[in-house]
Design a protein around this motif. Structure first.
Motif, PDB file in Angstrom:
ATOM      1  N   PHE A 154       0.847  -1.189   0.000  1.00  0.00           N
ATOM      2  CA  PHE A 154       0.000   0.000   0.000  1.00  0.00           C
ATOM      3  C   PHE A 154       0.887   1.245   0.000  1.00  0.00           C
ATOM      4  O   PHE A 154       2.113   1.147   0.056  1.00  0.00           O
ATOM      5  CB  PHE A 154      -0.911  -0.009   1.230  1.00  0.00           C
ATOM      6  CG  PHE A 154      -1.712  -1.274   1.377  1.00  0.00           C
ATOM      7  CD1 PHE A 154      -2.937  -1.409   0.743  1.00  0.00           C
ATOM      8  CD2 PHE A 154      -1.236  -2.341   2.137  1.00  0.00           C
ATOM      9  CE1 PHE A 154      -3.672  -2.579   0.852  1.00  0.00           C
ATOM     10  CE2 PHE A 154      -1.960  -3.516   2.253  1.00  0.00           C
ATOM     11  CZ  PHE A 154      -3.179  -3.636   1.608  1.00  0.00           C
ATOM     12  N   SER A 188      -6.651  -7.793  -1.314  1.00  0.00           N
ATOM     13  CA  SER A 188      -6.159  -7.239  -0.050  1.00  0.00           C
ATOM     14  C   SER A 188      -6.614  -5.792   0.089  1.00  0.00           C
ATOM     15  O   SER A 188      -6.463  -5.006  -0.844  1.00  0.00           O
ATOM     16  CB  SER A 188      -4.635  -7.297   0.009  1.00  0.00           C
ATOM     17  OG  SER A 188      -4.178  -8.631   0.010  1.00  0.00           O
ATOM     18  N   SER A 191      -6.381  -2.591   3.045  1.00  0.00           N
ATOM     19  CA  SER A 191      -5.883  -2.125   4.335  1.00  0.00           C
ATOM     20  C   SER A 191      -7.041  -1.534   5.121  1.00  0.00           C
ATOM     21  O   SER A 191      -7.719  -0.620   4.661  1.00  0.00           O
ATOM     22  CB  SER A 191      -4.793  -1.071   4.127  1.00  0.00           C
ATOM     23  OG  SER A 191      -4.457  -0.454   5.353  1.00  0.00           O
ATOM     24  N   CYS A 220      -3.721  -5.188   6.905  1.00  0.00           N
ATOM     25  CA  CYS A 220      -4.016  -5.824   5.622  1.00  0.00           C
ATOM     26  C   CYS A 220      -4.899  -7.049   5.862  1.00  0.00           C
ATOM     27  O   CYS A 220      -4.507  -7.989   6.555  1.00  0.00           O
ATOM     28  CB  CYS A 220      -2.726  -6.241   4.929  1.00  0.00           C
ATOM     29  SG  CYS A 220      -2.980  -7.098   3.366  1.00  0.00           S
ATOM     30  N   THR A 227      -7.874  -9.844   3.969  1.00  0.00           N
ATOM     31  CA  THR A 227      -8.272 -10.436   2.694  1.00  0.00           C
ATOM     32  C   THR A 227      -9.783 -10.482   2.562  1.00  0.00           C
ATOM     33  O   THR A 227     -10.489 -10.942   3.464  1.00  0.00           O
ATOM     34  CB  THR A 227      -7.704 -11.867   2.582  1.00  0.00           C
ATOM     35  OG1 THR A 227      -6.279 -11.808   2.686  1.00  0.00           O
ATOM     36  CG2 THR A 227      -8.087 -12.510   1.259  1.00  0.00           C
ATOM     37  N   ARG A 255      -7.057   0.271  -0.938  1.00  0.00           N
ATOM     38  CA  ARG A 255      -6.898  -0.951  -1.732  1.00  0.00           C
ATOM     39  C   ARG A 255      -5.429  -1.122  -2.109  1.00  0.00           C
ATOM     40  O   ARG A 255      -4.660  -0.155  -2.177  1.00  0.00           O
ATOM     41  CB  ARG A 255      -7.776  -0.867  -2.971  1.00  0.00           C
ATOM     42  CG  ARG A 255      -9.246  -0.677  -2.600  1.00  0.00           C
ATOM     43  CD  ARG A 255     -10.133  -0.527  -3.800  1.00  0.00           C
ATOM     44  NE  ARG A 255     -10.234  -1.797  -4.504  1.00  0.00           N
ATOM     45  CZ  ARG A 255     -11.117  -2.036  -5.471  1.00  0.00           C
ATOM     46  NH1 ARG A 255     -11.967  -1.097  -5.848  1.00  0.00           N
ATOM     47  NH2 ARG A 255     -11.166  -3.206  -6.057  1.00  0.00           N
ATOM     48  N   ALA A 256      -5.014  -2.375  -2.324  1.00  0.00           N
ATOM     49  CA  ALA A 256      -3.623  -2.658  -2.671  1.00  0.00           C
ATOM     50  C   ALA A 256      -3.250  -1.924  -3.951  1.00  0.00           C
ATOM     51  O   ALA A 256      -4.046  -1.821  -4.883  1.00  0.00           O
ATOM     52  CB  ALA A 256      -3.427  -4.157  -2.841  1.00  0.00           C
ATOM     53  N   GLY A 306       1.115  -3.054   5.414  1.00  0.00           N
ATOM     54  CA  GLY A 306      -0.127  -3.479   6.048  1.00  0.00           C
ATOM     55  C   GLY A 306       0.105  -4.473   7.170  1.00  0.00           C
ATOM     56  O   GLY A 306      -0.822  -5.154   7.600  1.00  0.00           O
ATOM     57  N   HIS A 307       1.356  -4.547   7.641  1.00  0.00           N
ATOM     58  CA  HIS A 307       1.721  -5.434   8.751  1.00  0.00           C
ATOM     59  C   HIS A 307       2.018  -4.557   9.967  1.00  0.00           C
ATOM     60  O   HIS A 307       3.095  -3.953  10.062  1.00  0.00           O
ATOM     61  CB  HIS A 307       2.938  -6.295   8.393  1.00  0.00           C
ATOM     62  CG  HIS A 307       2.726  -7.134   7.177  1.00  0.00           C
ATOM     63  ND1 HIS A 307       3.756  -7.579   6.384  1.00  0.00           N
ATOM     64  CD2 HIS A 307       1.582  -7.605   6.599  1.00  0.00           C
ATOM     65  CE1 HIS A 307       3.266  -8.290   5.384  1.00  0.00           C
ATOM     66  NE2 HIS A 307       1.953  -8.318   5.489  1.00  0.00           N
ATOM     67  N   GLY A 329      -3.027   3.246   9.063  1.00  0.00           N
ATOM     68  CA  GLY A 329      -2.986   3.128   7.615  1.00  0.00           C
ATOM     69  C   GLY A 329      -2.676   4.405   6.873  1.00  0.00           C
ATOM     70  O   GLY A 329      -2.663   4.407   5.638  1.00  0.00           O
TER      71      GLY A 329
END
Length: 201
Positions: free
Chosen positions: A2, A41, A43, A48, A50, A90-91, A105-106, A147
């Motif tokens: 992202f 994926s 965010s 992140c 799914t 969005r990714a 997103g981790h 985010g």
């Protein structure tokens, strides 16, 4: 991956407990339902997640995602309930403009908003982060908060501050952020790798 540029603010409309500590979250958003693929994926305030279902919900789209027990424990996702507003992104696709910085997103940890100063043209937010993460936070460096890609303004041993422009206050959840709020913190990937290289020298 992202960029930390929020493209919508969604709202949790349902939380369903599942087996093994899993929770299924249904989030209403403004993305066209036909543009969301199962397995995509997105965010959610820096986390992140799914997409497992997507359907029309009145004039909005309802996206369903699963949050595992570890995600619920290590991020603010464990506090999300119906009505919680989430920053969505969005990714990114190859060729997209990188307007913020590279965000995985981790989430690395949770920071607490300890002070908010509303200035004439912006707001200054001061946050306390876990001690083990503060070594990765540098003045003029990047962080992602819920985010949102932000530039660090000042750093002390235990806190750091960011300046939020009016546009960001208007289009993200930071506009209503208050002292005591907890935010998902992701440190800059380059800072993480630089520190690891120094450790292994």
């Amino acid at each position: 991956m992202f960029t930390g540029i929020v493209s919508d603010v969604g709202e949790v409309v349902a939380v369903e407990p599942r087996a093994e500590g899993l929770r299924r979250l249904k989030v209403a958003c403004g993305y066209p339902v036909e543009s969301i693929a199962i397995g995509a994926s997105i965010s959610h305030s820096g986390v992140c997640l799914t997409v497992v279902e997507a359907a029309k919900l009145g004039n909005r789209t309802a996206v369903s995602v699963d949050a595992a027990a570890e995600t619920l424990r290590l991020t603010t996702a464990g506090d999300w309930n119906a009505g919680t507003r989430l920053n969505l992104e969005r990714a990114m696709k190859v060729g997209d403009e990188l307007g913020g910085h590279i965000v995985a997103g981790h989430v690395d940890g949770v920071a607490e908003l300890v002070a908010r100063e509303d200035l004439p043209d912006m707001a200054r937010l001061t946050l306390r982060a876990p001690k083990e993460l503060m070594r990765f936070v540098a003045t003029k460096g990047s962080v992602a908060l819920d985010g949102i890609s932000l530039t660090v303004n000042e750093v002390t041993d235990e806190t750091f501050s960011v300046l939020i422009i009016p546009h960001t206050l208007a289009v993200t959840t930071l506009g209503v952020a208050k002292t005591g709020d907890r935010m998902n913190l992701e440190i800059d990937l380059m800072a993480r790798y630089a520190a690891r290289l120094m450790e292994t020298r």
